[in-house]
Design a protein around this motif. Structure first.
Motif, PDB file in Angstrom:
ATOM      1  N   GLY A 182       0.852  -1.193   0.000  1.00  0.00           N
ATOM      2  CA  GLY A 182       0.000   0.000   0.000  1.00  0.00           C
ATOM      3  C   GLY A 182       0.879   1.232   0.000  1.00  0.00           C
ATOM      4  O   GLY A 182       2.025   1.167   0.449  1.00  0.00           O
ATOM      5  N   PRO A 183       0.356   2.341  -0.532  1.00  0.00           N
ATOM      6  CA  PRO A 183       1.182   3.555  -0.549  1.00  0.00           C
ATOM      7  C   PRO A 183       1.487   4.013   0.873  1.00  0.00           C
ATOM      8  O   PRO A 183       0.833   3.593   1.824  1.00  0.00           O
ATOM      9  CB  PRO A 183       0.299   4.570  -1.285  1.00  0.00           C
ATOM     10  N   ASN A 184       2.496   4.893   1.009  1.00  0.00           N
ATOM     11  CA  ASN A 184       2.796   5.451   2.332  1.00  0.00           C
ATOM     12  C   ASN A 184       1.552   6.134   2.875  1.00  0.00           C
ATOM     13  O   ASN A 184       0.846   6.845   2.143  1.00  0.00           O
ATOM     14  CB  ASN A 184       3.934   6.481   2.196  1.00  0.00           C
ATOM     15  N   GLY A 185       1.266   5.897   4.123  1.00  0.00           N
ATOM     16  CA  GLY A 185       0.122   6.572   4.748  1.00  0.00           C
ATOM     17  C   GLY A 185      -1.188   5.856   4.495  1.00  0.00           C
ATOM     18  O   GLY A 185      -2.258   6.359   4.809  1.00  0.00           O
ATOM     19  N   ALA A 186      -1.109   4.607   3.926  1.00  0.00           N
ATOM     20  CA  ALA A 186      -2.360   3.896   3.623  1.00  0.00           C
ATOM     21  C   ALA A 186      -2.909   3.231   4.879  1.00  0.00           C
ATOM     22  O   ALA A 186      -4.046   2.791   4.893  1.00  0.00           O
ATOM     23  CB  ALA A 186      -2.108   2.827   2.563  1.00  0.00           C
ATOM     24  N   GLY A 187      -2.116   3.107   5.938  1.00  0.00           N
ATOM     25  CA  GLY A 187      -2.624   2.482   7.158  1.00  0.00           C
ATOM     26  C   GLY A 187      -1.950   1.145   7.435  1.00  0.00           C
ATOM     27  O   GLY A 187      -2.367   0.399   8.314  1.00  0.00           O
TER      28      GLY A 187
ATOM     29  N   ALA B  14       7.848  -9.799  -4.654  1.00  0.00           N
ATOM     30  CA  ALA B  14       7.270 -10.793  -5.572  1.00  0.00           C
ATOM     31  C   ALA B  14       8.020 -12.115  -5.443  1.00  0.00           C
ATOM     32  O   ALA B  14       7.464 -13.195  -5.644  1.00  0.00           O
ATOM     33  CB  ALA B  14       7.360 -10.262  -6.999  1.00  0.00           C
ATOM     34  N   ARG B  15       9.313 -12.028  -5.084  1.00  0.00           N
ATOM     35  CA  ARG B  15      10.091 -13.283  -4.979  1.00  0.00           C
ATOM     36  C   ARG B  15       9.696 -14.044  -3.716  1.00  0.00           C
ATOM     37  O   ARG B  15       9.856 -15.248  -3.629  1.00  0.00           O
ATOM     38  CB  ARG B  15      11.590 -12.944  -4.907  1.00  0.00           C
ATOM     39  N   ILE B  16       9.197 -13.295  -2.698  1.00  0.00           N
ATOM     40  CA  ILE B  16       8.857 -13.973  -1.438  1.00  0.00           C
ATOM     41  C   ILE B  16       7.646 -14.867  -1.653  1.00  0.00           C
ATOM     42  O   ILE B  16       7.611 -16.025  -1.290  1.00  0.00           O
ATOM     43  CB  ILE B  16       8.507 -12.928  -0.339  1.00  0.00           C
ATOM     44  N   GLY B  17       6.618 -14.274  -2.230  1.00  0.00           N
ATOM     45  CA  GLY B  17       5.396 -15.056  -2.418  1.00  0.00           C
ATOM     46  C   GLY B  17       4.473 -14.233  -3.281  1.00  0.00           C
ATOM     47  O   GLY B  17       4.682 -13.027  -3.474  1.00  0.00           O
ATOM     48  N   SER B  18       3.432 -14.858  -3.796  1.00  0.00           N
ATOM     49  CA  SER B  18       2.625 -14.101  -4.755  1.00  0.00           C
ATOM     50  C   SER B  18       1.338 -13.624  -4.112  1.00  0.00           C
ATOM     51  O   SER B  18       0.577 -12.899  -4.714  1.00  0.00           O
ATOM     52  CB  SER B  18       2.289 -15.029  -5.928  1.00  0.00           C
ATOM     53  N   ARG B  19       1.118 -14.017  -2.832  1.00  0.00           N
ATOM     54  CA  ARG B  19      -0.180 -13.667  -2.221  1.00  0.00           C
ATOM     55  C   ARG B  19      -0.072 -12.257  -1.643  1.00  0.00           C
ATOM     56  O   ARG B  19       0.832 -11.979  -0.849  1.00  0.00           O
ATOM     57  CB  ARG B  19      -0.489 -14.676  -1.102  1.00  0.00           C
ATOM     58  N   VAL B  20      -0.927 -11.360  -2.061  1.00  0.00           N
ATOM     59  CA  VAL B  20      -0.821  -9.964  -1.579  1.00  0.00           C
ATOM     60  C   VAL B  20      -2.145  -9.475  -1.017  1.00  0.00           C
ATOM     61  O   VAL B  20      -3.211  -9.976  -1.359  1.00  0.00           O
ATOM     62  CB  VAL B  20      -0.398  -9.017  -2.750  1.00  0.00           C
ATOM     63  N   LEU B  21      -2.018  -8.516  -0.123  1.00  0.00           N
ATOM     64  CA  LEU B  21      -3.177  -7.738   0.358  1.00  0.00           C
ATOM     65  C   LEU B  21      -2.823  -6.301   0.033  1.00  0.00           C
ATOM     66  O   LEU B  21      -1.735  -5.844   0.401  1.00  0.00           O
ATOM     67  CB  LEU B  21      -3.297  -7.851   1.877  1.00  0.00           C
ATOM     68  N   VAL B  22      -3.688  -5.612  -0.688  1.00  0.00           N
ATOM     69  CA  VAL B  22      -3.343  -4.226  -1.040  1.00  0.00           C
ATOM     70  C   VAL B  22      -4.284  -3.279  -0.301  1.00  0.00           C
ATOM     71  O   VAL B  22      -5.501  -3.439  -0.345  1.00  0.00           O
ATOM     72  CB  VAL B  22      -3.453  -3.997  -2.571  1.00  0.00           C
ATOM     73  N   ILE B  23      -3.658  -2.324   0.402  1.00  0.00           N
ATOM     74  CA  ILE B  23      -4.449  -1.374   1.211  1.00  0.00           C
ATOM     75  C   ILE B  23      -4.190   0.026   0.669  1.00  0.00           C
ATOM     76  O   ILE B  23      -3.046   0.372   0.358  1.00  0.00           O
ATOM     77  CB  ILE B  23      -4.005  -1.443   2.694  1.00  0.00           C
ATOM     78  N   ALA B  24      -5.236   0.796   0.505  1.00  0.00           N
ATOM     79  CA  ALA B  24      -5.044   2.198   0.106  1.00  0.00           C
ATOM     80  C   ALA B  24      -6.043   3.038   0.872  1.00  0.00           C
ATOM     81  O   ALA B  24      -7.204   2.638   1.012  1.00  0.00           O
ATOM     82  CB  ALA B  24      -5.258   2.347  -1.399  1.00  0.00           C
ATOM     83  N   GLN B  25      -5.580   4.141   1.388  1.00  0.00           N
ATOM     84  CA  GLN B  25      -6.430   5.050   2.183  1.00  0.00           C
ATOM     85  C   GLN B  25      -7.247   4.281   3.220  1.00  0.00           C
ATOM     86  O   GLN B  25      -8.448   4.504   3.369  1.00  0.00           O
ATOM     87  CB  GLN B  25      -7.362   5.825   1.240  1.00  0.00           C
ATOM     88  N   GLY B  26      -6.589   3.317   3.881  1.00  0.00           N
ATOM     89  CA  GLY B  26      -7.244   2.638   4.993  1.00  0.00           C
ATOM     90  C   GLY B  26      -8.170   1.515   4.578  1.00  0.00           C
ATOM     91  O   GLY B  26      -8.692   0.801   5.431  1.00  0.00           O
ATOM     92  N   ARG B  27      -8.389   1.346   3.274  1.00  0.00           N
ATOM     93  CA  ARG B  27      -9.339   0.290   2.843  1.00  0.00           C
ATOM     94  C   ARG B  27      -8.589  -0.855   2.172  1.00  0.00           C
ATOM     95  O   ARG B  27      -7.573  -0.633   1.508  1.00  0.00           O
ATOM     96  CB  ARG B  27     -10.317   0.873   1.806  1.00  0.00           C
ATOM     97  N   LEU B  28      -9.115  -2.071   2.340  1.00  0.00           N
ATOM     98  CA  LEU B  28      -8.542  -3.235   1.649  1.00  0.00           C
ATOM     99  C   LEU B  28      -9.095  -3.222   0.229  1.00  0.00           C
ATOM    100  O   LEU B  28     -10.315  -3.287   0.042  1.00  0.00           O
ATOM    101  CB  LEU B  28      -8.984  -4.523   2.366  1.00  0.00           C
ATOM    102  N   ILE B  29      -8.239  -3.018  -0.770  1.00  0.00           N
ATOM    103  CA  ILE B  29      -8.799  -2.878  -2.125  1.00  0.00           C
ATOM    104  C   ILE B  29      -8.504  -4.098  -2.994  1.00  0.00           C
ATOM    105  O   ILE B  29      -9.058  -4.238  -4.070  1.00  0.00           O
ATOM    106  CB  ILE B  29      -8.244  -1.609  -2.819  1.00  0.00           C
ATOM    107  N   ALA B  30      -7.613  -4.987  -2.526  1.00  0.00           N
ATOM    108  CA  ALA B  30      -7.395  -6.190  -3.354  1.00  0.00           C
ATOM    109  C   ALA B  30      -6.764  -7.271  -2.494  1.00  0.00           C
ATOM    110  O   ALA B  30      -6.068  -6.967  -1.520  1.00  0.00           O
ATOM    111  CB  ALA B  30      -6.446  -5.864  -4.516  1.00  0.00           C
ATOM    112  N   ARG B  31      -7.026  -8.512  -2.868  1.00  0.00           N
ATOM    113  CA  ARG B  31      -6.492  -9.629  -2.069  1.00  0.00           C
ATOM    114  C   ARG B  31      -6.308 -10.815  -3.002  1.00  0.00           C
ATOM    115  O   ARG B  31      -7.121 -11.019  -3.912  1.00  0.00           O
ATOM    116  CB  ARG B  31      -7.525  -9.969  -0.979  1.00  0.00           C
ATOM    117  N   GLY B  32      -5.234 -11.586  -2.822  1.00  0.00           N
ATOM    118  CA  GLY B  32      -5.068 -12.802  -3.627  1.00  0.00           C
ATOM    119  C   GLY B  32      -3.726 -12.806  -4.329  1.00  0.00           C
ATOM    120  O   GLY B  32      -2.846 -11.995  -4.025  1.00  0.00           O
ATOM    121  N   ASP B  33      -3.566 -13.707  -5.290  1.00  0.00           N
ATOM    122  CA  ASP B  33      -2.303 -13.802  -6.022  1.00  0.00           C
ATOM    123  C   ASP B  33      -2.240 -12.639  -7.014  1.00  0.00           C
ATOM    124  O   ASP B  33      -3.183 -12.394  -7.766  1.00  0.00           O
ATOM    125  CB  ASP B  33      -2.264 -15.149  -6.775  1.00  0.00           C
TER     126      ASP B  33
END
Lengths: 250, 291, 323, 323
Positions: free
Chosen positions: D54-59, D213-232
């Motif tokens: 998530g961007p800086n300040g996303a929570g 990306a080398r660690i693993g492909s499963r990500v959680l993306v947070i922006a402005q405090g909200r979960l906006i994406a999850r999964g590979d």
């Protein structure tokens, strides 16, 4: 060979072990050279003025006044503030508290360990100089024994209260000085009722009880003078432990 | 370059600066001025102005009062000595001077080490020596605000009222003495407060250290000389009284401790200044600056 | 260059030409020491160093007025306004007051902080503060700026913006840039040439093409597709059958043993015949990562064979923007 | 690229069945006064490595601090290994955190610091655990040196070592790669990978996305405090079917290849530039399967096939764009 090959066998941490842990870390944290040298220099005032008074063979009341004023009123609280306040206060300010907080141990051992570390360092810089001051006044008549008891009890009380300051307040030094100079220094002088909430009254009462000298703001019996500061310290540490568990940690 | 940031380039492009650069002298001047500004709270939120304002008020109020007296009460009724002379004026404003010296040096020295400014300054034409010189100028001149300003105001007030020293020669002599007195007080306090501010990284501890030093040394000296009846020269250890004693000697008055000869008083003050600056230099030359 | 007990730099011969130069190296490789020497903050124990035609030891102050510096640490005076921070440091570098004032605003505009320039630094995000650091570095019209990990702590979007500004500082303002970074992809994307240090010695120096040129062999990445489960193995079999040596790592095949062109043709045919799904194909390029993975003592052609060239001193008047 | 609003993804649908997993965040929000740091985030994580981006300040840091119980959620509940870390003393022994800030007990030596951590967790063989942890982050030779004299990279590794001494089941690492050089980063990533494979739940936040990306492909993306994406992240890229895949193709005759691609209906848009063709395709699968056939058919040599925007960094940028 990785750390994870042999899982680390773990056992619940005994409270005494937790106290010892916190004690060790905080003690080494407080052993900053600058602080100790500075406060030892401050504490020197007591024996020097005691010696000065002694060589002018002053009366018992002058001696008790000196010990109560400089010893119990200035050196003891200020030194206790700097070390007890910083015991947890520094960890919060430096953001290293997480390394004692995020552990499978209760909150009270951390607070108690920190307070004990503060007492360990503050004792030689408060009890020794103030008692030596009493000795040098040469006023005899139990002033030395009275001073010893008063400073020990006072140290316990002040360390308890100022450890709580360090846990709860960000600028604990400023608030601590305000308590010492303004609350105990002025307001508590005003009336007996108000004075009841100032540790200074209890330490002075102990001193007066042992020496028989007459001193204003010191009319509690010995038992009260000794027990109340200790109770205050225990309550303060309990509140500090609750607070440590309930506030945010950086 | 695929980056399509929101950075717009102002069409004017980038001007080169071909003019003269003022070198180290300019650097020292701007660092000193910036330190003075931040100490008295200029360009900073209101809460930073409280202490400086209090100190200045305490320092200048007595001067204004004395000038008021001189104005309201016609000259003939009042004997000259009732109007405080310059040397003893400082007795009234000791609290302001103490407050200021406990505030200035920690603000000017400690914060630079904690907020990365020291690392930045050392990447400019300044090096540790010139940086410390700039800071010393800032501390001394800010202290001058409360040690030099009030007596000068007094001098001007009295002169306007015709109470001032008669004759230009005398007037200039008093002016010179006021200047010397200002230096006699500011220099030792500046050096010692800077020393305390270089020994600890927490502003509160430096401030406490300075206040305790100023409050404790008279007690110590007093105890030694009166209590133990040691020779009066022990009084020289009193770091907060000796500068003011020197002021009396500058004004050719006996001062509070006539038994002390003037030379030792001068020497001890110079000693405090040298000692303080030595501590500062020792600490800063060994300081490892984290880039 | 020697610190008590540790030899930070060891017989280092390096010439940094103008443009954007990337300074890469492991932690403790001597990057910060080299930067300190450039700024005249440290004196070399042996050998000499010249920066912008001057000796940092002798005229350090004059040189430091001409060099903009962005330190690695992200520590700032929180209640100082960004504008005052930049103006003050420009003054300290010798600019007169009003020149410093206007240039402070200009620089903050140039890094995209025009609206926020009067905000206190404490209220700014990491990204904004990194840009204030850059603005401070260019405000006093330096000939060279040295940036120590300028994108540290930035998220990818902020990092793109910062890198594009840094390139513009060089291309359109004519200021040479030396930036140290641990993110090698950044260095590859932005820098004209690279200086790689390891344990105080020069490991590699040169333009990116020289360093990261092709290193022989072809790499192709396939995608597992449900309808042809063994497609990757089949492609590998066909390649080996045609005489190539193939290493497999998951769905990535590295082929060698033949000329690049032959390998490329073989690969295309193998993928087509196996009906596999191709995701990536290309000549195997050595990246800075490879240089880093096994620092080569002195790869031929990398260490300056020809005598170190005197850096073309970009005279302030003549050169102008020649991007 | 068309300026379509970023896709609303599966997370919008609130999972009905109770969340299970080693680490469960259920409708958690966090407010600091009027500032909403985290807003109604729900997810569950099991063993393996999950990257929190998530961007800086996303929570991100606020969420991490709530996961360890350092600060309570304003709304919703966090449960780690079935317990609330803030009040359950026992579970705090099974969690480890590598905090973002760089604060350590500077006066302690590295081994003392690790032993303190081990004793704090009640590890029986605390000296052994400390020594092993030091070895894993290869600081064994400087174990006796006070941490205050360590470089940023070494301090970072001490923090990771301290998080390993208690053999934790849940590991939370807030930007553990900052200050590390590429080689150190590679070691650290291999370590995280191994920890994940051992059944631990490892949550890592970082901005160095190509390393993540080398660690693993499963990500959680947070922006402005909200979960906006999850999964590979590769699935996420496929989900963004409204955003064309951009692929750079190098070949001997770009014009003919480009024409054939369009004619075959595999490319939504092509642009020829020198020896390269920039291909925009909405069906990456079809493109992957046919590019090799076409090249062989036309007798054109393929020199490069390089996808430009299906790496983690591009996925991150598309998701976070404009937020």
């Amino acid at each position: 060979m990785s750390v994870v090959d042999r899982p680390a066998a773990r056992r619940p941490v005994a409270p005494t072990a937790a106290v010892a842990l916190a004690y060790g870390v905080v003690l080494r944290q407080l052993l900053g050279r600058g602080r100790i040298i500075g406060l030892s220099a401050l504490a020197l005032i007591a024996p020097v003025s005691g010696w000065a008074l002694g060589s002018a063979d002053a009366s018992l009341d002058d001696a008790v006044n000196l010990v109560a004023g400089i010893g119990l009123g200035l050196v003891l609280p200020v030194v206790a503030l700097v070390f007890a306040g910083a015991s947890i206060g520094d960890l919060r300010e430096d953001k290293t508290l997480v390394y004692l907080w995020l552990r499978p141990i209760d909150r009270w051992p951390v607070v108690v360990g920190a307070a004990l570390a503060a007492v360990t360092i503050a004792a030689p810089i408060t009890i020794v100089p103030v008692v030596v001051a009493a000795l040098l006044t040469g006023a005899g008549n139990g002033i030395v024994a009275g001073t010893l008891v008063a400073t020990i009890v006072g140290l316990v009380g002040y360390v308890g209260v100022f450890t709580l300051f360090g846990v709860w307040l960000k600028r604990f030094i400023v608030w601590g000085l305000a308590y010492i100079l303004i609350w105990e220094g002025f307001i508590a002088q005003a009336g007996a009722g108000v004075a009841r909430v100032a540790l200074r009254k209890y330490t002075r009462s102990i001193l007066v009880d042992r020496t028989g000298a007459d001193l204003d703001l010191a009319d509690f019996p010995l038992a009260v003078g000794v027990i109340v500061p200790v109770v205050v310290a225990v309550v303060a540490l309990a509140v500090a432990s609750w607070r440590l568990g309930s506030q945010d940690v950086d | 370059m695929s980056g399509r940031g929101d950075a717009q380039i102002a069409e004017r492009g980038f001007q080169r600066y071909e003019g003269r650069r003022s070198g180290v002298a300019g650097a020292v001047r701007s660092v000193a001025w910036e330190s003075i500004r931040s100490t008295i709270g200029l360009g900073r939120p209101a809460r930073y102005k409280i202490f400086p304002v209090i100190a200045v008020v305490i320092a200048y109020l007595p001067a204004i009062v004395f000038i008021g007296i001189a104005v309201l009460i016609p000259g003939d009724i009042l004997e000259p000595e009732e109007v405080a002379d310059y040397a003893s004026y400082y007795g009234f404003i000791i609290l302001a001077i103490v407050l200021f010296s406990a505030l200035v040096a920690p603000e000017v020295l400690v914060s630079d080490r904690r907020n990365g400014m020291l690392a930045m300054y050392l990447s400019t034409p300044l090096h540790r020596g010139t940086y410390l010189a700039a800071k010393a100028i800032a501390v001394a001149s800010t202290l001058g605000l409360v040690t030099l300003g009030p007596p000068l105001l007094l001098l001007v007030g009295y002169t306007v009222e015709g109470e001032g020293p008669d004759g230009i020669a005398n007037w200039l002599l008093v002016l010179l003495r006021i200047m010397l007195a200002g230096v006699a007080i500011s220099a030792p306090l500046a050096a010692l407060s800077m020393a305390a501010s270089s020994l600890t990284d927490r502003r509160a501890f430096a401030a406490i250290g300075i206040v305790l030093l100023i409050l404790a040394s008279p007690i110590l000296a007093g105890a030694l000389v009166e209590g133990a009846e040691l020779s009066p020269n022990w009084r020289l250890l009193d770091v907060s009284t000796m500068p003011f004693e020197l002021v009396f000697r500058i004004f050719a008055q006996p001062g509070n401790f006539p038994e002390l000869a003037t030379l030792p008083v001068v020497l001890v003050n110079v000693g405090w200044v040298a000692g303080g600056l030595a501590v500062v230099w020792w600490r800063y030359s060994r300081l490892v600056i984290a880039r | 260059m020697q610190f008590p007990g540790t030899r930070a730099l060891d017989q280092l011969d390096v010439v940094v030409p103008s443009g954007v130069t990337g300074l890469v190296g492991a932690n403790g490789a001597g990057k910060t020491t080299l930067i300190s020497l450039t700024l005249g903050l440290l004196q070399p124990t042996s050998g000499s160093i010249r920066v912008l035609g001057r000796d940092p030891g002798r005229d350090g102050p004059e040189l430091r007025a001409l060099i903009g510096y962005g330190p690695e640490r992200n520590v700032f005076p929180d209640d100082l306004r960004a504008y005052d921070y930049v103006r003050h440091l420009a003054e300290v570098k010798g600019l007169p007051r009003d020149e410093a004032r206007s240039r402070a605003s200009d620089s903050l505009y140039l890094v995209g902080l025009g609206e926020e320039r009067f905000r206190a630094l404490g209220t700014m995000s990491t990204g904004q503060r990194q840009r204030v650091k850059l603005a401070q570095a260019i405000a006093a019209d330096p000939r060279l700026i040295v940036l120590d990990e300028p994108t540290d702590g930035l998220d990818p979007v902020q990092r793109d913006e910062m890198l594009s500004i840094i390139v513009q500082v060089n291309r359109s303002f004519g200021i040479d840039v030396v930036l140290s970074s641990h993110v090698l992809e950044e260095v590859e994307r932005v820098c004209d040439q690279v200086v790689a240090l390891s344990e105080g010695t020069l490991v590699a120096q040169g333009t990116l093409d020289e360093l990261a040129g092709s290193a022989g062999g072809v790499e192709l990445e396939l995608v597992d597709i449900p309808d042809r489960p063994h497609s990757v193995a089949e492609v590998q079999r066909r390649l080996v059958g045609a005489g190539a040596t193939v290493r497999r790592n998951g769905t990535v095949l590295s082929a060698g043993g033949l000329t690049d062109d032959e390998l490329l043709d073989l690969a295309a045919r193998a993928v087509a015949d196996s009906g596999a799904r191709l995701r990536r194909l290309g000549r195997h390029r050595r990246s800075l990562d490879d240089i880093f993975a096994e620092p080569v003592a002195a790869a031929p052609g990398q260490l300056g064979d020809e005598p170190p060239r005197e850096p073309p001193y970009r005279s302030p008047v003549g050169a102008g923007g020649d991007s | 690229m068309s300026e379509l609003p970023p896709p609303t993804l599966a997370t919008a649908a609130v999972p009905i069945e109770p969340l299970t997993g080693m680490l469960v965040v259920d409708h958690v929000s966090k407010f600091f006064g009027s500032v909403v740091a985290v807003s109604d985030v729900t997810f569950a994580i099991d063993e393996g490595v999950t990257a929190l981006l998530g961007p800086n300040g996303a929570g991100k840091s606020t969420l991490f601090r709530m996961l360890c119980g350092l600060t309570p959620p304003s709304r919703g509940a966090v449960s780690v290994l079935g317990a609330d870390p803030r009040n359950d003393r026992e579970v705090r022994g099974r969690i480890s955190l590598v905090p973002q800030q760089d604060a350590l007990f500077d006066h302690l030596s590295a081994s003392d610091f690790l032993e303190l951590a081990a004793r704090g967790h009640g590890v029986v063989d605390h000296a052994g655990a400390a020594a092993r942890a030091l070895h894993v982050v290869d600081l064994a030779d400087v174990g006796a040196k006070p941490v205050g004299q360590f470089s940023k990279g070494m301090r970072q590794r001490v923090k990771v070592a301290a998080a390993l001494v208690n053999d934790p089941e849940v590991l939370i690492l807030d930007e553990p790669l900052t200050g590390l050089d590429p080689v150190q980063r590679r070691h650290m990533i291999a370590l995280f990978h191994r920890l994940g494979d051992e059944g631990r739940c490892v949550v890592v936040s970082s901005h160095v996305l190509d390393e993540v990306a080398r660690i693993g492909s499963r990500v959680l993306v947070i922006a402005q405090g909200r979960l906006i994406a999850r999964g590979d992240y590769r699935d996420l890229r496929e989900l963004m079917d409204d955003r064309a895949h951009r692929i750079r193709v190098g070949c001997s005759d770009p014009r003919r290849l480009a024409a054939a691609l369009v004619e075959r209906g595999v490319a939504a848009g092509v642009s020829v530039d020198g020896h390269q063709v920039m291909v925009d395709t909405l069906d990456a699968d079809a493109f992957g399967r046919s590019i090799a056939d076409l090249a062989v058919e036309l007798g054109v040599r393929l020199t490069e096939v390089h996808p430009l925007d299906d790496d983690l960094e591009s996925v991150f940028r598309y998701l976070v764009e404009g937020r």
